[in-house]
Structure formats: structure tokens, C-alpha cells
Design an enzyme around this catalytic site. Structure first.
Site, PDB file in Angstrom:
ATOM      1  N   CYS A  22       0.919  -1.247   0.027  1.00 36.17           N
ATOM      2  CA  CYS A  22      -0.049   0.050   0.019  1.00 36.17           C
ATOM      3  C   CYS A  22       0.788   1.233  -0.005  1.00 36.17           C
ATOM      4  O   CYS A  22       1.931   1.236   0.568  1.00 36.17           O
ATOM      5  CB  CYS A  22      -1.074  -0.140   1.270  1.00 36.17           C
ATOM      6  SG  CYS A  22      -2.058   1.384   1.149  1.00 36.17           S
ATOM      7  N   CYS A  26      -1.729   3.283   7.174  1.00 36.11           N
ATOM      8  CA  CYS A  26      -2.716   3.699   8.223  1.00 36.11           C
ATOM      9  C   CYS A  26      -2.468   3.192   9.367  1.00 36.11           C
ATOM     10  O   CYS A  26      -2.118   1.888   9.351  1.00 36.11           O
ATOM     11  CB  CYS A  26      -4.301   3.551   7.640  1.00 36.11           C
ATOM     12  SG  CYS A  26      -4.747   4.088   5.859  1.00 36.11           S
ATOM     13  N   SER A 129     -12.154   3.834   0.656  1.00 28.38           N
ATOM     14  CA  SER A 129     -11.908   4.088   1.888  1.00 28.38           C
ATOM     15  C   SER A 129     -11.872   5.575   2.486  1.00 28.38           C
ATOM     16  O   SER A 129     -10.775   6.391   1.902  1.00 28.38           O
ATOM     17  CB  SER A 129     -10.865   3.305   2.492  1.00 28.38           C
ATOM     18  OG  SER A 129     -10.808   1.989   2.056  1.00 28.38           O
ATOM     19  N   CYS A 274     -21.509 -10.307   6.023  1.00 32.51           N
ATOM     20  CA  CYS A 274     -21.268 -11.346   6.387  1.00 32.51           C
ATOM     21  C   CYS A 274     -21.610 -11.548   8.126  1.00 32.51           C
ATOM     22  O   CYS A 274     -21.697 -12.433   8.707  1.00 32.51           O
ATOM     23  CB  CYS A 274     -20.154 -12.228   6.161  1.00 32.51           C
ATOM     24  SG  CYS A 274     -18.817 -11.060   6.234  1.00 32.51           S
ATOM     25  N   CYS A 280     -20.859 -18.244   8.365  1.00 27.60           N
ATOM     26  CA  CYS A 280     -19.792 -17.473   7.582  1.00 27.60           C
ATOM     27  C   CYS A 280     -19.164 -18.794   6.971  1.00 27.60           C
ATOM     28  O   CYS A 280     -19.639 -19.956   6.898  1.00 27.60           O
ATOM     29  CB  CYS A 280     -19.032 -16.620   8.534  1.00 27.60           C
ATOM     30  SG  CYS A 280     -18.100 -17.334   9.752  1.00 27.60           S
ATOM     31  N   ASP A 296     -10.787 -12.729   5.242  1.00 22.18           N
ATOM     32  CA  ASP A 296      -9.997 -11.568   5.015  1.00 22.18           C
ATOM     33  C   ASP A 296      -9.337 -11.225   6.229  1.00 22.18           C
ATOM     34  O   ASP A 296      -8.394 -10.742   6.462  1.00 22.18           O
ATOM     35  CB  ASP A 296     -10.679 -10.531   4.258  1.00 22.18           C
ATOM     36  CG  ASP A 296      -9.867  -9.231   4.164  1.00 22.18           C
ATOM     37  OD1 ASP A 296      -8.616  -9.458   3.706  1.00 22.18           O
ATOM     38  OD2 ASP A 296     -10.293  -8.360   4.521  1.00 22.18           O
ATOM     39  N   CYS A 337     -25.588 -15.764  24.349  1.00 20.45           N
ATOM     40  CA  CYS A 337     -26.118 -15.272  23.150  1.00 20.45           C
ATOM     41  C   CYS A 337     -27.278 -16.218  22.594  1.00 20.45           C
ATOM     42  O   CYS A 337     -28.296 -15.646  22.044  1.00 20.45           O
ATOM     43  CB  CYS A 337     -24.942 -15.681  22.146  1.00 20.45           C
ATOM     44  SG  CYS A 337     -23.599 -14.329  22.272  1.00 20.45           S
TER      45      CYS A 337
END
Length: 411
Positions: A22, A26, A129, A274, A280, A296, A337
């Protein structure tokens, strides 16, 4: 022998043609350090051989008549336009009658008229972004030399608009912009951005032998939270404040992914994100060299599924390991949950954030749980009303007119 059992939904792969490379650095980026997984391999860009193999296998793995390619980074525009023209050629070669679409994520700083002409001609959706107004965007989104990036990003957005390229915003919510939700939202309305995705920073620190500093979910996170992370309370307040503004003025005009996905769950249909889905595992990531990872956000050695030069994407993504990874999202939920009235809306959110403990001390609670519970409780009457409208085949955007006439209708 692995039994191949295709998912009911399409298979998605985030492709990393430039790996983690990149032009920005960041402060909160979760992907920059992935280069350390390939120390000693300096190029770290996808070869033509790997690209062709990926495109061929990805199209062949789909069970639907349309195929969506997602190009991600790192910074995708660090590969030249010639690379993506080659993408188009290969997609046409292997399409086999399927409709092919492309979306690409970029920080926007490298956009030029030539890039925009290409995206417009080929019908690509561009994700940009951008973290809100200049003062908050430039806080963390800077170049390796420390130079701010906001002005360059806005130049890129102007070019996208000039050439009529369809684009949306991916906004990272951090410890700074989370504190003023309405100013944050007003910024996107001021630049006429009608499609917005919020991604909260939730990262923990852990020292690894290869120099990586971010913790996987199963690791202790002994370094504590990354300073840019949001708190659960901040996240809940952020969502509620923006939702109130959106539901009173912008439903049907501005589309905020988490609100649309919440309504989808209220309707009992598959959400567009997702993190709020029941399962997932159908969205993996492929690195520059053909390595495939479970997700990812799970590009860690322990979630490496294999390489497309040795096994096909079909074999890797429908392997027992990946199927178990996908099912674990629901199966590993703690009792708190499973007994929560909002389980249908949240499904425990992203597994990468499940490192907290329940009130009873059971592990596996989502770090952001408190914020989500506040949000879901807050939006319940609005979601119930919009659900009813949809069930009667009426547009949920009518809620804006209702609230203009009766501002306190849901109080």
C-alpha cells in the site's frame, strides 16, 4: 476424500493482487503486517499464471449464473491498469456463459482519469476508503512519510463522479470519529455519498516471532486493545445517533449497510453483510501467491487452507476445515447469546471479535455485544414497522413521511 457440498449462497473470494502492499500506512490497518507472512519474498504481487488459475477456478466453483470478483488490498491500484485489462480478458475466456461483475476497493489516492475511464467502460463498482471529515480522516490515514491523504482522496472521488463511475464508501470507525456520529454522517451526505459501510476497529495486540503485532481471536491479546479501537458503548451510541437521523430523513435515499442488513434479519432473509449472518465461511481471501485463507480477517497461519496451485478453490473452500469454520460461528455461541432476544439480528456478529466473556464467565462473547444490544433495542419499533410495510409490499421509506407528520410516533 473430501465430500464437495456447495453452499446455498455464492462463493466469494477477496483477491489480493498486490498482497498487503500500500502507498499509505494507516495506523490501524490490519493488513499491512501480512507481508511478514512472506518474509524474503520481495515482489509479493500476483503473477499472470496465478491470476489465470484463480479466475478459471473461481468461475468454475460458482453454482450461480453470475460471478462477482472482489479486488482488495493492500492497495489494489498499485497494480497497473494493464493487470486489470488482463483480468477482463481472462474473465471473458473462462466465463462459460456466466455474467461477470467486478468491484474493487481502493484508498482513492491513486485514481486518475485513465483509471476512471477504465472503471466506467467495464462497469466496475469502486469502493473508496474514507473516514469522514478531513480532521478525522487525516488522523490515521497517512502515507508512510506521514503526509495526510484526505485532499488526494477527495480528488479521486471528484474524478469518479466526473466520469460517472459508481462508487460507495467504506468508513472505518475509530476512537476519534466515533465521538461525533452526526458530524461523521453529515460529511457523507455533504459529498453526496449514498452507499456507506461502517467498519469498527476492534483489534488486540499480540507479539509474534515474525514481527506481527495483531492477535487472532484464539490468542490472548496480551498487549491489550489497539488504541484506535472503539468501545462497545461508543459503538452502540454511534449506531443509535446515526440511525435516528437516517430514519427521520434518509431511508430510501441513503443506504447504510448495517441498517439495511438489520432490516434483512428482521425479515428473516439473508443480510448483505457476513458479520450479521448466521453462518460464515463462504467468503475467503486469496493472497498474491495463491494462498487461500478462511476469511479476510483471518489471514493468520492457523487459518491457511492451502494454495490453488496444489488444490482447487472448490476443494479448499468446501473442505471439512472451512465448513467447520463456517458452522462454528453459530455452534460456538455462548449460552448468553443463545438466550438473547436479538440473536436473530446479530448471530454473535463477527467471530474475530469474540474474545470477551459473558456475565457468567463463559468465553466467546463478542466484544461489541453491549453496543449491539443497545442498538437493536433502540431500533426495534422502527424495524417492526418497516418489516410490516415490506410484508404488505409497501416501501419502508414511507417511515420518513410518517415521522415528519408524527415525530414521536415510536416514543
Amino acid at each position: 476424500m473430501t465430500t464437495i457440498s456447495p453452499f446455498g449462497s455464492p462463493l466469494y473470494i477477496l483477491a489480493k493482487p498486490a498482497g498487503s502492499k500500500c502507498n499509505l500506512a494507516c495506523n490501524y490497518c490490519y493488513y499491512l503486517e501480512k507481508s511478514k507472512l512472506y518474509d524474503g519474498q520481495h515482489a509479493q504481487i500476483m503473477s499472470d499464471e496465478t491470476l489465470e488459475l484463480f479466475i478459471k477456478q473461481y468461475i468454475e466453483a460458482q453454482t450461480t449464473s453470475s460471478v462477482l470478483f472482489t479486488w482488495h488490498g493492500g492497495e489494489t491500484l498499485m497494480r497497473p491498469i494493464s493487470f486489470y485489462r488482463r483480468v477482463i480478458e481472462l474473465q471473458k475466456t473462462y466465463a462459460a456463459g456466466k455474467a461477470i461483475d467486478n468491484c474493487i476497493q481502493t484508498n482513492g489516492t491513486l485514481l486518475t482519469p485513465e483509471w476512471c475511464q477504465f472503471f466506467k467502460k467495464e462497469g466496475w463498482l469502486v469502493g473508496v476508503s474514507i473516514d469522514g471529515p478531513q480532521e478525522v480522516h487525516d488522523r490515521y490515514r497517512r502515507s508512510r512519510s506521514g503526509r495526510p491523504s484526505f485532499v488526494q482522496v477527495m480528488k479521486g472521488i471528484k474524478l469518479l463522479n466526473q466520469f460517472g463511475v459508481e462508487w460507495n464508501a467504506l468508513a472505518v470507525v475509530n476512537d476519534k470519529n466515533v465521538k461525533d456520529p452526526l458530524a461523521f454522517y453529515d460529511f457523507f451526505r455533504s459529498i453526496d455519498c449514498h452507499y456507506i459501510q461502517f467498519t469498527p476497529i476492534v483489534e488486540r495486540l499480540e507479539t509474534h516471532a515474525d514481527g506481527r503485532k495483531l492477535a487472532a481471536v484464539a490468542e490472548a491479546g496480551e498487549g491489550g486493545m489497539m488504541p484506535m479501537s472503539v468501545t462497545p458503548e461508543e459503538w452502540g451510541n454511534f449506531l443509535c445517533e446515526i440511525f435516528d437521523e437516517w430514519v427521520h430523513h434518509d431511508v430510501g435515499n441513503f443506504f447504510i449497510q448495517i441498517f439495511d442488513s438489520t432490516l434483512a434479519n428482521w425479515m428473516g432473509v439473508q443480510p448483505g453483510i457476513c458479520t450479521l449472518a448466521k453462518q460464515c465461511g463462504h467468503a475467503g481471501a486469496i493472497e498474491w501467491n495463491g494462498d487461500v485463507f478462511s476469511c479476510d480477517h483471518f489471514v493468520f497461519p492457523q487459518y491457511h487452507l492451502g494454495n490453488i496451485h496444489q488444490n482447487t478453490l472448490l476443494e479448499l473452500m468446501y473442505s471439512d476445515r472451512q465448513m467447520s469454520f463456517g458452522k462454528a460461528k453459530h455452534d460456538s455461541l455462548p449460552r448468553q447469546c443463545k438466550e438473547c432476544p436479538f440473536l436473530f439480528a446479530c448471530h454473535g456478529e463477527c467471530p474475530k471479535n469474540r474474545f470477551a466473556k459473558t456475565a457468567d464467565g463463559e468465553p466467546g462473547l463478542n466484544y461489541l455485544c453491549k453496543g449491539y444490544r443497545r442498538f437493536f433495542a433502540h431500533v426495534t419499533p422502527y424495524m417492526d414497522w418497516m418489516k410490516q410495510e415490506l410484508q404488505h409490499k409497501r416501501p419502508p421509506a414511507a417511515i420518513v413521511e410518517l415521522l415528519q407528520k408524527e415525530p414521536n410516533h415510536f416514543d
